[in-house]
Design an enzyme around this catalytic site. Structure first.
Site, mmCIF file in Angstrom:
data_model
loop_
_atom_site.group_PDB
_atom_site.id
_atom_site.type_symbol
_atom_site.label_atom_id
_atom_site.label_comp_id
_atom_site.label_asym_id
_atom_site.label_seq_id
_atom_site.Cartn_x
_atom_site.Cartn_y
_atom_site.Cartn_z
ATOM 1 N N TYR A 151 0.842 -1.326 -0.170
ATOM 2 C CA TYR A 151 0.079 0.256 0.163
ATOM 3 C C TYR A 151 0.679 1.357 0.095
ATOM 4 C CZ TYR A 151 -4.446 2.409 1.081
ATOM 5 O OH TYR A 151 -5.920 3.120 1.043
ATOM 6 N N LYS A 158 -1.893 9.316 0.540
ATOM 7 C CA LYS A 158 -3.090 10.045 1.637
ATOM 8 C C LYS A 158 -2.242 10.528 2.029
ATOM 9 C CE LYS A 158 -6.761 7.962 -0.677
ATOM 10 N NZ LYS A 158 -7.586 8.476 -1.301
#
Lengths: 258, 81
Positions: A151, A158
């Protein structure tokens, strides 16, 4: 909570969390612009479901990772409506890779869509909110501070989004624009299934004190609150929606309900 | 340059695969393209021909031959409009 007479743009609004947000805002009276990039049928279906709630829906295709397409999208909104009250930066993409396998192409693709687009959309939205104020809510993820398998790029993007949210919140405050973000843990969507396929065993998901996994509607409820006047004094925050999992020590044992 | 040649050029540029490997029978899997290669190829082809290729349609392609045929069809359709 009413959004009657308001116009909201939901990027990536055709599916998953974006669709749930679009429907939630529409159910409270907002007209919705559903942005999509790859799945027209899903976006058209969401628009139809929005219209069934008695409000207006417009579908606009744009890759928000492409600045020229962002401009075209906002030109269309400006020409057609002349205003915007709510911007939901929801569109996201990402390439599942461990840090040693990340290349420039994957990095740029993910950052352009997940982080840079939030800035470009906020800049254009702020102009359409001129003189009337507005709300901007961006979709982050718990992967911005928890390390999830494969990720890395999305997590970094993010993190950038959350920092951008703080800057936007302060710098756009004099314009009457409230800016916040939400960060959810694993949400039951098509994208989650893809993530499991690519890099994660579903059984590894930590149990949630709240007793079930987060749904798109859970996220939509918080986003709608942040778009309401009741949330006026919340600025630049990232609200976590995870049923308590991120603060729960692994020493606790919870029954797995999902 | 034909539609097929243009698409082959685009795929070769994005995936860094030799054009000779991109036959009509070949698949993205055969040339080891990942999901990002595929979406970037679709976007580049859309821009080159001024058409839209929704994922719902792209998922039906069995090989590059199907991809080329779809784009050729869309180009003809566009010219008629």
């Amino acid at each position: 909570m009413s959004f009657e007479g308001k116009l909201a743009l939901v990027t990536g609004g055709g599916r998953g969390i974006g669709r749930a947000i679009a429907l939630k805002l529409a159910s409270q009276g907002a007209d919705i612009v559903v942005n999509f990039f790859r799945r027209r049928e899903a976006a058209e279906q969401t628009a139809e479901d929005i219209r069934a709630l008695g409000v207006k829906a417009e579908v606009i295709r744009a890759n928000v990772g492409d600045p020229a397409k962002v401009d075209e999208m906002f030109d269309t909104i400006g020409n057609k409506f002349g205003r915007l009250d709510i911007l939901i930066n929801n569109a996201a993409s990402g390439v599942g890779r461990s840090v040693m396998d990340i290349d420039v192409k994957a990095w740029d693709w993910t950052m352009d869509i997940n982080a840079r687009a939030c800035l470009l959309c906020a800049q254009r939205a702020a102009r359409l909110m001129e003189g009337r104020g507005g709300k901007i809510v961006s979709l982050s993820s718990l992967g911005s501070f928890l390390v999830w398998p494969t990720y890395a790029i999305v997590g970094v993007s993010k993190g950038a989004l959350e920092t951008l949210t703080r800057y936007l919140a302060i710098e756009l405050a004099p314009r009457g624009i409230c800016v916040n973000a939400v960060a959810a843990s694993f949400v039951e969507t098509e994208a989650l299934k893809f993530y499991f396929t690519e890099g994660l065993n579903q059984d590894n998901i930590p149990t949630t004190p709240a007793g079930r996994r987060v749904t798109p509607e859970d996220v939509a409820n918080v986003v709608a609150f942040l778009c309401s006047e009741e949330a006026f004094m919340i600025r630049g925050q990232t609200i976590i929606i995870d049923g308590g999992s991120s603060i729960c020590s692994p020493l606790f044992s919870f029954k797995k309900n999902d | 340059m034909t539609v097929e040649e243009q698409i082959r050029e685009i795929i070769a540029r994005i995936t860094h695969v030799d054009k000779s490997l991109i036959t009509r029978e070949a698949t993205f899997k055969d040339i080891k393209a990942d999901s990002l290669d595929i979406v970037q190829t679709l976007v580049a082809v859309e821009e080159a021909f001024g058409i839209e290729i929704p994922d719902e349609e792209a998922q039906k392609f069995q090989n590059f031959g199907d991809f080329v045929s779809y784009v050729e069809g869309r180009v003809v359709q566009k010219e008629r409009v």
